[in-house]
Scaffold this motif. Structure first.
Motif, PDB file in Angstrom:
ATOM      1  N   PRO A  59      29.669 106.489  20.505  1.00 51.44           N
ATOM      2  CA  PRO A  59      28.276 106.042  20.607  1.00 51.44           C
ATOM      3  C   PRO A  59      27.770 106.098  22.045  1.00 51.44           C
ATOM      4  CG  PRO A  59      29.565 104.533  19.255  1.00 51.44           C
ATOM      5  CD  PRO A  59      30.541 105.473  19.889  1.00 51.44           C
ATOM      6  N   GLN A  60      26.524 106.561  22.185  1.00 50.57           N
ATOM      7  CA  GLN A  60      25.909 106.661  23.503  1.00 50.57           C
ATOM      8  C   GLN A  60      24.795 105.631  23.679  1.00 50.57           C
ATOM      9  OE1 GLN A  60      24.729 110.698  24.398  1.00 50.57           O
ATOM     10  NE2 GLN A  60      26.532 111.538  23.355  1.00 50.57           N
ATOM     11  N   VAL A  61      24.169 105.204  22.591  1.00 46.22           N
ATOM     12  CA  VAL A  61      23.139 104.168  22.650  1.00 46.22           C
ATOM     13  C   VAL A  61      23.456 103.148  21.568  1.00 46.22           C
ATOM     14  CG1 VAL A  61      21.379 105.762  23.541  1.00 46.22           C
ATOM     15  CG2 VAL A  61      21.586 105.385  21.064  1.00 46.22           C
ATOM     16  N   PRO A  62      23.039 101.890  21.755  1.00 48.43           N
ATOM     17  CA  PRO A  62      23.422 100.863  20.777  1.00 48.43           C
ATOM     18  C   PRO A  62      22.675 100.952  19.452  1.00 48.43           C
ATOM     19  CG  PRO A  62      22.064  99.924  22.515  1.00 48.43           C
ATOM     20  CD  PRO A  62      22.379 101.319  22.944  1.00 48.43           C
ATOM     21  N   LEU A  63      21.386 101.350  19.486  1.00 45.04           N
ATOM     22  CA  LEU A  63      20.582 101.242  18.270  1.00 45.04           C
ATOM     23  C   LEU A  63      19.448 102.252  18.266  1.00 45.04           C
ATOM     24  CD1 LEU A  63      19.702  99.662  15.673  1.00 45.04           C
ATOM     25  CD2 LEU A  63      18.407  98.143  17.199  1.00 45.04           C
ATOM     26  N   VAL A  64      19.182 102.814  17.083  1.00 44.31           N
ATOM     27  CA  VAL A  64      17.995 103.645  16.854  1.00 44.31           C
ATOM     28  C   VAL A  64      17.361 103.188  15.547  1.00 44.31           C
ATOM     29  CG1 VAL A  64      17.163 105.952  16.244  1.00 44.31           C
ATOM     30  CG2 VAL A  64      18.739 105.681  18.148  1.00 44.31           C
ATOM     31  N   HIS A  65      16.049 103.044  15.554  1.00 44.98           N
ATOM     32  CA  HIS A  65      15.299 102.723  14.338  1.00 44.98           C
ATOM     33  C   HIS A  65      14.727 104.018  13.744  1.00 44.98           C
ATOM     34  CE1 HIS A  65      15.210  98.324  14.946  1.00 44.98           C
ATOM     35  NE2 HIS A  65      15.158  98.622  16.243  1.00 44.98           N
ATOM     36  N   VAL A  66      14.823 104.161  12.448  1.00 43.22           N
ATOM     37  CA  VAL A  66      14.209 105.287  11.734  1.00 43.22           C
ATOM     38  C   VAL A  66      13.149 104.721  10.803  1.00 43.22           C
ATOM     39  CG1 VAL A  66      14.560 107.240  10.185  1.00 43.22           C
ATOM     40  CG2 VAL A  66      16.351 106.620  11.820  1.00 43.22           C
ATOM     41  N   ILE A  67      11.893 105.070  11.048  1.00 42.16           N
ATOM     42  CA  ILE A  67      10.799 104.646  10.174  1.00 42.16           C
ATOM     43  C   ILE A  67      10.541 105.760   9.163  1.00 42.16           C
ATOM     44  CG2 ILE A  67       8.396 103.922  10.018  1.00 42.16           C
ATOM     45  CD1 ILE A  67      10.072 101.936  11.505  1.00 42.16           C
ATOM     46  N   HIS A  68      10.761 105.447   7.892  1.00 47.71           N
ATOM     47  CA  HIS A  68      10.529 106.422   6.826  1.00 47.71           C
ATOM     48  C   HIS A  68       9.100 106.265   6.345  1.00 47.71           C
ATOM     49  CE1 HIS A  68      11.311 107.796   2.453  1.00 47.71           C
ATOM     50  NE2 HIS A  68      10.952 108.814   3.195  1.00 47.71           N
ATOM     51  N   LEU A  79      12.619 105.600  16.697  1.00 48.22           N
ATOM     52  CA  LEU A  79      12.299 104.659  17.764  1.00 48.22           C
ATOM     53  C   LEU A  79      13.600 104.182  18.393  1.00 48.22           C
ATOM     54  CD1 LEU A  79       9.715 102.424  15.826  1.00 48.22           C
ATOM     55  CD2 LEU A  79       9.209 104.445  17.209  1.00 48.22           C
ATOM     56  N   ASP A  80      13.550 103.900  19.711  1.00 47.77           N
ATOM     57  CA  ASP A  80      14.744 103.371  20.358  1.00 47.77           C
ATOM     58  C   ASP A  80      14.877 101.880  20.081  1.00 47.77           C
ATOM     59  OD1 ASP A  80      13.003 102.052  22.058  1.00 47.77           O
ATOM     60  OD2 ASP A  80      13.279 103.464  23.718  1.00 47.77           O
ATOM     61  N   GLU A  81      15.848 101.242  20.714  1.00 49.40           N
ATOM     62  CA  GLU A  81      16.103  99.822  20.429  1.00 49.40           C
ATOM     63  C   GLU A  81      14.942  98.924  20.831  1.00 49.40           C
ATOM     64  OE1 GLU A  81      19.178  98.111  22.985  1.00 49.40           O
ATOM     65  OE2 GLU A  81      19.135  99.983  24.139  1.00 49.40           O
ATOM     66  N   ASP A  82      14.087  99.409  21.735  1.00 50.06           N
ATOM     67  CA  ASP A  82      12.906  98.653  22.145  1.00 50.06           C
ATOM     68  C   ASP A  82      11.659  99.062  21.371  1.00 50.06           C
ATOM     69  OD1 ASP A  82      14.346  97.222  24.135  1.00 50.06           O
ATOM     70  OD2 ASP A  82      14.239  99.002  25.437  1.00 50.06           O
ATOM     71  N   LEU A  83      11.854  99.853  20.293  1.00 44.02           N
ATOM     72  CA  LEU A  83      10.783 100.323  19.414  1.00 44.02           C
ATOM     73  C   LEU A  83       9.822 101.275  20.124  1.00 44.02           C
ATOM     74  CD1 LEU A  83       9.964  97.035  17.442  1.00 44.02           C
ATOM     75  CD2 LEU A  83      11.502  98.896  16.821  1.00 44.02           C
ATOM     76  N   ASN A  84      10.342 102.018  21.085  1.00 39.98           N
ATOM     77  CA  ASN A  84       9.580 103.083  21.724  1.00 39.98           C
ATOM     78  C   ASN A  84       9.942 104.412  21.071  1.00 39.98           C
ATOM     79  OD1 ASN A  84       8.372 101.362  23.718  1.00 39.98           O
ATOM     80  ND2 ASN A  84      10.341 101.368  24.798  1.00 39.98           N
ATOM     81  N   PRO A  85       8.986 105.318  20.922  1.00 36.29           N
ATOM     82  CA  PRO A  85       9.290 106.604  20.270  1.00 36.29           C
ATOM     83  C   PRO A  85      10.375 107.376  21.006  1.00 36.29           C
ATOM     84  CG  PRO A  85       6.923 106.275  20.446  1.00 36.29           C
ATOM     85  CD  PRO A  85       7.556 105.190  21.272  1.00 36.29           C
ATOM     86  N   LEU A  86      11.260 107.968  20.230  1.00 38.36           N
ATOM     87  CA  LEU A  86      12.292 108.848  20.778  1.00 38.36           C
ATOM     88  C   LEU A  86      11.795 110.282  20.750  1.00 38.36           C
ATOM     89  CD1 LEU A  86      15.791 107.835  19.339  1.00 38.36           C
ATOM     90  CD2 LEU A  86      15.139 107.941  21.734  1.00 38.36           C
ATOM     91  N   GLU A  87      12.076 111.024  21.798  1.00 39.93           N
ATOM     92  CA  GLU A  87      11.694 112.429  21.823  1.00 39.93           C
ATOM     93  C   GLU A  87      12.685 113.227  20.977  1.00 39.93           C
ATOM     94  OE1 GLU A  87      11.232 116.111  25.038  1.00 39.93           O
ATOM     95  OE2 GLU A  87      11.481 114.041  25.722  1.00 39.93           O
ATOM     96  N   SER A 112      23.636 109.833  19.484  1.00 39.28           N
ATOM     97  CA  SER A 112      24.817 109.155  18.957  1.00 39.28           C
ATOM     98  C   SER A 112      24.699 107.634  19.000  1.00 39.28           C
ATOM     99  CB  SER A 112      26.066 109.597  19.740  1.00 39.28           C
ATOM    100  OG  SER A 112      27.239 109.047  19.153  1.00 39.28           O
ATOM    101  N   PRO A 113      23.803 107.056  18.198  1.00 37.99           N
ATOM    102  CA  PRO A 113      23.667 105.590  18.191  1.00 37.99           C
ATOM    103  C   PRO A 113      24.843 104.910  17.496  1.00 37.99           C
ATOM    104  CG  PRO A 113      22.222 106.572  16.569  1.00 37.99           C
ATOM    105  CD  PRO A 113      22.859 107.707  17.296  1.00 37.99           C
ATOM    106  N   ALA A 114      25.184 103.714  17.980  1.00 36.54           N
ATOM    107  CA  ALA A 114      26.230 102.935  17.322  1.00 36.54           C
ATOM    108  C   ALA A 114      25.734 102.398  15.984  1.00 36.54           C
ATOM    109  CB  ALA A 114      26.661 101.786  18.226  1.00 36.54           C
ATOM    110  N   LYS A 115      24.413 102.190  15.884  1.00 36.49           N
ATOM    111  CA  LYS A 115      23.832 101.671  14.663  1.00 36.49           C
ATOM    112  C   LYS A 115      22.487 102.337  14.428  1.00 36.49           C
ATOM    113  CE  LYS A 115      22.441  97.271  12.503  1.00 36.49           C
ATOM    114  NZ  LYS A 115      22.329  95.799  12.707  1.00 36.49           N
ATOM    115  N   ILE A 116      22.205 102.649  13.177  1.00 35.54           N
ATOM    116  CA  ILE A 116      20.923 103.253  12.797  1.00 35.54           C
ATOM    117  C   ILE A 116      20.316 102.394  11.701  1.00 35.54           C
ATOM    118  CG2 ILE A 116      19.762 105.298  11.861  1.00 35.54           C
ATOM    119  CD1 ILE A 116      22.236 106.921  12.800  1.00 35.54           C
ATOM    120  N   VAL A 117      19.151 101.838  11.962  1.00 35.75           N
ATOM    121  CA  VAL A 117      18.449 101.042  10.962  1.00 35.75           C
ATOM    122  C   VAL A 117      17.324 101.896  10.373  1.00 35.75           C
ATOM    123  CG1 VAL A 117      17.119  98.965  10.476  1.00 35.75           C
ATOM    124  CG2 VAL A 117      18.978  98.887  12.149  1.00 35.75           C
TER     125      VAL A 117
END
Length: 300
Positions: A197-206, A215-223, A254-259
């Motif tokens: 894992p390279q980052v702790p968390l990524v959010h996926v909005i379906h 979105l990243d862990e701070d809910l900012n858009p990921l490129e 490579s997030p450690a967790k994907i929500v």
């Protein structure tokens, strides 16, 4: 005068009983309309002979003969679709395609059965095949009132057999695409399993359908990343570039967790992500992070 003599070779007692019932129902219809018809159905071992005679000259003055042929043809078409079609499809698969593995063979036949079944969603295909058979059978009986069902299927039903072959080809393509997809997902799962894992968390909005937002862990858009070092390719006939970009980006960061925030967890794109990232995935149906978005879009 003999109006028709139709021979059918049945392969099982159940098939023979089914054919006998169809013929009996047709005979009742014919007797109701034309009392003078002499109709019989006899059994010789595994061969069933359905015969119809009419000796009254007045019968041939109208279009009664064509109506009799129509009833016989519809009965035979129903019998072929329900009892012979699966055998024909299996023979096409065995003769024209090389799938010696019994499991693969059965999976392709399963695809075929789903297409061939008479259900409301696919009734157009069923009705088209039935019409093909009815017209061909009536033509044969008009030319010569002697018909052997297996001979008819071998020599006089080219359009119908061509359609069955196209169905088998489609089922083979579907099977190969599914196998490609499973192999592809397996490769990605293997890649992700050994990735740190390279980052702790990524959010996926379906957002719906194939539309996803990262979105990243701070809910900012990921490129989105189109990493040429990771093989992510379309495996079906639809444009899934958004899904490809999402998978590529998630593998790259490579997030450690994907929500995954979704109201449609059964969608194929969600299942794909869950298959690839397995234990790293968490499905969220409702939380403060996604509540505002889904409320705005009317999905809650």
């Amino acid at each position: 005068m003999e109006l028709f003599s139709i021979a059918a070779q049945t392969s099982t007692p159940q098939e023979a009983e089914h054919y006998k019932r169809l013929v009996s129902e047709a005979n009742q219809v014919l007797h109701t309309k034309y009392k003078s018809l002499d109709i019989s159905c006899t059994i010789h071992e595994d061969m069933m002979l359905w015969r119809c005679r009419e000796d009254d000259p007045r019968f041939f003055k109208g279009n009664q003969l064509q109506q009799v042929y129509d009833t016989a043809a519809k009965t035979l078409a129903e019998y072929i679709l329900q009892e012979k079609e699966q055998q024909l499809v299996e023979k096409i698969l065995e003769d024209d395609f090389d799938f010696p593995d019994p499991e693969e063979h059965e999976q392709i036949l399963k695809h075929c059965r789903m297409i061939l079944e008479n259900n409301p969603e696919l009734s157009e295909s069923w009705n088209r095949r039935s019409d093909m058979l009815v017209q061909s059978i009536k033509q044969c009986l008009s030319e010569r009132p002697l018909l052997h069902v297996d001979g008819f299927l071998t020599f006089r039903s080219r359009t119908y057999i061509k359609e069955l072959r196209e169905i088998v080809e489609y089922a083979v393509d579907e099977f190969l695409m599914d196998r490609q997809y499973e192999e592809f997902v397996g490769m990605l799962k293997y890649f992700v399993y050994f990735q740190q894992p390279q980052v702790p968390l990524v959010h996926v909005i379906h957002k719906g359908g194939q539309d996803l937002q990262l979105l990243d862990e701070d809910l900012n858009p990921l490129e989105y990343r189109y990493d040429e070092g990771v093989v992510v390719e379309r495996l079906d006939q639809q444009d899934l570039q958004m899904e490809d970009a999402v998978v590529t980006t998630l593998i790259s960061v490579s997030p450690a967790k994907i929500v995954i925030h979704t109201r449609e967890p059964q969608m194929a794109v969600i299942r794909t992500l869950t298959q690839i990232f397995e234990q790293r995935i968490e499905i969220c149906r409702y939380c403060p992070d996604c509540h505002a978005y889904f409320r705005e879009t009317g999905k809650i």
